[in-house]
Design an enzyme around this catalytic site. Structure first.
Site, PDB file in Angstrom:
ATOM      1  N   TYR A 158       0.797  -1.223   0.000  1.00 16.36           N
ATOM      2  CA  TYR A 158       0.000   0.000   0.000  1.00 16.36           C
ATOM      3  C   TYR A 158       0.830   1.275   0.000  1.00 16.36           C
ATOM      4  O   TYR A 158       0.344   2.319   0.414  1.00 16.36           O
ATOM      5  CB  TYR A 158      -0.947   0.002   1.206  1.00 16.36           C
ATOM      6  CG  TYR A 158      -1.780  -1.244   1.320  1.00 16.36           C
ATOM      7  CD1 TYR A 158      -2.500  -1.723   0.225  1.00 16.36           C
ATOM      8  CD2 TYR A 158      -1.843  -1.961   2.505  1.00 16.36           C
ATOM      9  CE1 TYR A 158      -3.254  -2.875   0.316  1.00 16.36           C
ATOM     10  CE2 TYR A 158      -2.599  -3.113   2.603  1.00 16.36           C
ATOM     11  CZ  TYR A 158      -3.301  -3.567   1.508  1.00 16.36           C
ATOM     12  OH  TYR A 158      -4.053  -4.713   1.602  1.00 16.36           O
ATOM     13  N   SER A 180      -3.528  -6.440   8.370  1.00 15.33           N
ATOM     14  CA  SER A 180      -4.163  -6.878   7.136  1.00 15.33           C
ATOM     15  C   SER A 180      -3.139  -7.622   6.275  1.00 15.33           C
ATOM     16  O   SER A 180      -2.498  -8.556   6.756  1.00 15.33           O
ATOM     17  CB  SER A 180      -4.783  -5.681   6.409  1.00 15.33           C
ATOM     18  OG  SER A 180      -5.697  -6.111   5.426  1.00 15.33           O
ATOM     19  N   TYR A 181      -2.960  -7.230   5.012  1.00 12.80           N
ATOM     20  CA  TYR A 181      -1.957  -7.907   4.184  1.00 12.80           C
ATOM     21  C   TYR A 181      -0.567  -7.854   4.830  1.00 12.80           C
ATOM     22  O   TYR A 181       0.163  -8.859   4.817  1.00 12.80           O
ATOM     23  CB  TYR A 181      -1.942  -7.283   2.786  1.00 12.80           C
ATOM     24  CG  TYR A 181      -1.190  -8.093   1.754  1.00 12.80           C
ATOM     25  CD1 TYR A 181      -1.870  -8.923   0.865  1.00 12.80           C
ATOM     26  CD2 TYR A 181       0.193  -8.021   1.651  1.00 12.80           C
ATOM     27  CE1 TYR A 181      -1.185  -9.664  -0.096  1.00 12.80           C
ATOM     28  CE2 TYR A 181       0.882  -8.760   0.705  1.00 12.80           C
ATOM     29  CZ  TYR A 181       0.196  -9.581  -0.167  1.00 12.80           C
ATOM     30  OH  TYR A 181       0.879 -10.317  -1.109  1.00 12.80           O
ATOM     31  N   TRP A 233     -11.572  -4.480  -2.715  1.00 12.25           N
ATOM     32  CA  TRP A 233     -10.151  -4.441  -2.347  1.00 12.25           C
ATOM     33  C   TRP A 233      -9.273  -4.361  -3.592  1.00 12.25           C
ATOM     34  O   TRP A 233      -8.376  -3.516  -3.691  1.00 12.25           O
ATOM     35  CB  TRP A 233      -9.822  -5.681  -1.524  1.00 12.25           C
ATOM     36  CG  TRP A 233      -8.396  -5.818  -1.084  1.00 12.25           C
ATOM     37  CD1 TRP A 233      -7.612  -4.864  -0.510  1.00 12.25           C
ATOM     38  CD2 TRP A 233      -7.600  -6.999  -1.166  1.00 12.25           C
ATOM     39  NE1 TRP A 233      -6.358  -5.381  -0.225  1.00 12.25           N
ATOM     40  CE2 TRP A 233      -6.333  -6.691  -0.617  1.00 12.25           C
ATOM     41  CE3 TRP A 233      -7.834  -8.290  -1.631  1.00 12.25           C
ATOM     42  CZ2 TRP A 233      -5.306  -7.633  -0.535  1.00 12.25           C
ATOM     43  CZ3 TRP A 233      -6.818  -9.228  -1.539  1.00 12.25           C
ATOM     44  CH2 TRP A 233      -5.569  -8.900  -1.002  1.00 12.25           C
ATOM     45  N   ASP A 258     -13.933  -7.548  12.673  1.00  9.52           N
ATOM     46  CA  ASP A 258     -12.976  -7.604  11.574  1.00  9.52           C
ATOM     47  C   ASP A 258     -13.252  -8.817  10.701  1.00  9.52           C
ATOM     48  O   ASP A 258     -13.602  -9.892  11.202  1.00  9.52           O
ATOM     49  CB  ASP A 258     -11.548  -7.675  12.113  1.00  9.52           C
ATOM     50  CG  ASP A 258     -10.519  -7.715  10.994  1.00  9.52           C
ATOM     51  OD1 ASP A 258     -10.684  -6.963  10.017  1.00  9.52           O
ATOM     52  OD2 ASP A 258      -9.565  -8.503  11.089  1.00  9.52           O
ATOM     53  N   HIS A 288     -11.911  -3.409  10.933  1.00 11.08           N
ATOM     54  CA  HIS A 288     -10.560  -3.572  10.397  1.00 11.08           C
ATOM     55  C   HIS A 288      -9.701  -2.329  10.653  1.00 11.08           C
ATOM     56  O   HIS A 288     -10.015  -1.234  10.194  1.00 11.08           O
ATOM     57  CB  HIS A 288     -10.670  -3.824   8.893  1.00 11.08           C
ATOM     58  CG  HIS A 288      -9.466  -4.454   8.278  1.00 11.08           C
ATOM     59  ND1 HIS A 288      -8.963  -5.666   8.695  1.00 11.08           N
ATOM     60  CD2 HIS A 288      -8.671  -4.056   7.247  1.00 11.08           C
ATOM     61  CE1 HIS A 288      -7.923  -5.988   7.951  1.00 11.08           C
ATOM     62  NE2 HIS A 288      -7.719  -5.024   7.075  1.00 11.08           N
TER      63      HIS A 288
END
Length: 616
Positions: free
Chosen positions: A83, A154-155, A202, A296, A331
């Site tokens: 990101y 997250s990722y 996403w 989440d 999240h």
């Protein structure tokens, strides 16, 4: 614009609240004294941009490196993300400057193929090896003392856990937040159903960043994909077939070929198993701070990672040192307001302080009590208090069964569906409804879904639909705490060869508000195995288990516990077209007649993990 910048309005507001907490230090994290003394050391630092690191296959990845000045040696904190390393998820963790000032070397890296890093981005595929190589590269940086910790949510939670399964020698600890234990089950699919809202939004949103910007026609693509993201609800979520989704350019392999691979692999096959974390806990040898939220989308994985490393971790320090902290959040959140509920000041956590304390202990050896903290700390909604425990599920939990009852009239909240601890003793009339994929039950709140505002939200509008069965207890005579994993056992038949069964648990207040607590889904063809789908025979009764994932909520005296049963929760999950055809290939849908049984031979029920003494 990155994926993180394009969340729903409600999520953006929660992140603003989190940022205020981080920057202003409104409240200490659980386990951190509010009057904790300032850090003993503070460093000036330099910043190097786009520092190259060569991976084992020759691909060059680039990082921003923050290095304390002086001749000393310092531990490293590493984040790897798709990101944009310039942002470094600062809206949750604070700027990397903060950690550099605390005398850490900070490395923030663009993953393969994103922004300044070379190579081709394909989610998950290279993260284990690239992560391993970057950890070892970071440990050898000038002024590094060889100790590396990792953080991110997250990722970037996966970019910690995946290399940890390869046991890099210089990785000392990690703090994976709001992330999963399995890329198939609980990230892309659940119960065999696609996380449609999350996956499609996403990819549309975050691809507007690093990947698209490198293409010669990137500006045009960015404009088109941004518009498609805005039109998801009005146009694209109902588009069929799923395996030919125009906003992701199915004939252009530069954009998102992996999306079409995901649709091509709807079962838990070898495509997915190569990235599973839950099967590799014995290879994880470092302690992990697992941080997540009850609303989440990756909650189950966060809890499973904690329990898995505690039970199976590859070293004593991993098993004993791993911790779990779950708040009421969606999240990336850490504030007090989630969905329609204000959980009060105790829900606020200063994530930056939490991480600093964790890394100070594991990377600097500071005796600050981290090793003495309870392994489990969870926020109990309803009571709005924190509960601690030595393990998960909470010791002493009593799994309690509540059975479905009606006279065949459980449709809508105005019907006759009830819920109690007495198993059916007579042949109660079954409940019926028509599930039409052309008119699915809309998603209202729940686990974060990117384009659908998440969190606890009032379900009364949903409960007026004829295709929603509603079963409710009498008013509770005492506070009842439900903390732990929940499951629904459903005996049902359908006129279709394949269909879905959904369940929601809600907390009904005296004023009638039906606040969502937990939800889940089970696709009929995956009722036995996520690996080997089996269609059903129309009209035949089958037993289904719907996993609703864990929660922690006190149903107050005077409130009622409610269970909703239906066959869709859209667009959180894709609509089952009821055809029994190849997944993702259907261009049409057909209605299905659904029947839910609750009699002595078919005692449909929900099992709730009751804590005998509710938190006070």
């Amino acid at each position: 614009m990155t994926w993180a910048n394009r969340r729903s309005r409600s999520w953006r507001l929660s992140l603003v609240a989190a940022a205020v907490v981080l920057l202003g230090g409104v409240a200490a994290a659980p386990g951190v004294a509010a009057d904790a003394p300032p850090k003993a050391e503070e460093c000036e630092f330099s910043v190097q941009k786009d520092v190259p690191a060569t991976m084992r296959d020759g691909t060059v990845l680039r990082s921003n490196v923050f290095t304390p000045k002086g001749n000393g040696e310092f531990p490293v904190i590493l984040m790897r993300l798709p990101y944009n390393k310039e942002g470094a998820l600062s809206f949750v963790y604070g700027s990397p400057d903060r950690y550099a000032k605390a005398c850490y070397i900070v490395v923030v890296q663009d993953v393969r193929g994103e922004y300044k890093s070379d190579g081709t981005f394909y989610p998950y595929r290279s993260e284990a090896e690239d992560g391993y190589d970057t950890i070892e590269w970071s440990a050898a940086l000038p002024h590094s003392n060889g100790k590396v910790g990792m953080y991110g949510f997250s990722y970037p939670g996966l970019t910690q856990l995946l290399p940890a399964t390869l046991t890099p020698p210089h990785l000392v600890t990690m703090a994976p937040a709001f992330t999963s234990s399995d890329i198939y089950d609980g990230w892309t699919y659940e119960g065999g159903a696609l996380y449609q809202a999350f996956i499609q939004d996403w990819l549309l949103s975050f691809l507007n960043g690093g990947v698209i910007s490198k293409l010669p026609d990137g500006a045009k693509l960015r404009t088109e994909m941004t518009q498609a993201s805005r039109d998801l609800h009005a146009k694209w979520y109902k588009h069929q077939p799923l395996n030919n989704f125009p906003p992701l350019y199915p004939n252009d392999n530069r954009i998102a070929p992996y999306y079409f691979d995901w649709i091509e692999h709807p079962s838990d096959d070898d495509y997915w198993k190569r990235w599973s974390i839950r099967t590799r806990y014995p290879q994880v040898k470092v302690p992990a701070l697992n941080f997540g939220g009850w609303s989440d989308i990756f909650l189950n994985g966060t809890v499973e990672n904690f329990a898995g490393i505690r039970a199976q971790g590859g070293s004593e320090v991993a098993r004993k040192g791993t911790k779990l902290l779950i708040g009421p959040w969606t999240h990336g959140g850490s504030g007090r307001r989630v969905g329609d509920v204000d959980f009060g000041p105790e829900a606020v956590v200063a994530v930056g302080d939490l991480h600093m304390r964790w890394f100070d202990h594991w990377l600097k050896g500071i005796d600050n009590g981290v090793d003495e903290d309870p392994p489990v700390k969870v926020f109990v909604m309803g009571a709005n208090k924190w509960r601690t425990a030595d393990s998960w599920p909470i010791p002493g939990t009593v799994d309690t069964t509540y059975y479905l009852h009606s006279k065949g009239d459980a449709n809508t909240a105005n019907g006759g569906g009830t819920l109690d601890n007495t198993a059916p003793a007579t042949n109660e009339k079954a409940d019926q409804y028509q599930y039409d994929p052309a008119n699915p039950v809309p998603s209202v709140g729940g686990r974060f879904q990117s384009s659908v505002p998440g969190g606890p939200r009032d379900q009364r509008s949903v409960e007026q639909r004829q295709d929603v069965l509603v079963y409710t207890t009498p008013r509770l005579t005492k506070d009842t705490e439900v903390t732990g994993p929940i499951s629904v056992t459903l005996y049902a038949r359908s006129s279709a060869k394949d269909t879905d069964w959904t369940a929601k648990l809600t907390d009904v207040s005296p004023d009638g508000t039906s606040m969502l607590v937990r939800d889940g889904i089970q696709r009929a063809r995956y009722r036995v195995s996520l690996e080997k789908p089996e269609l059903i025979t129309p009209g035949e009764v089958y037993k289904y288990t719907i996993k609703l994932w864990p929660t922690s909520n006190v149903f107050k005296a005077g409130h009622r516990i409610r269970l909703e049963i239906s066959s869709s929760n859209f667009p959180m999950y894709d609509r089952n077209p009821n055809t029994g055809g190849k997944f993702g290939a259907d261009t049409t849908t057909q209605p299905a007649s659904q029947t839910v049984l609750h009699d002595p031979e078919h005692p449909s029920s929900i099992t709730l993990p009751i804590i005998p003494t509710p938190v006070r």
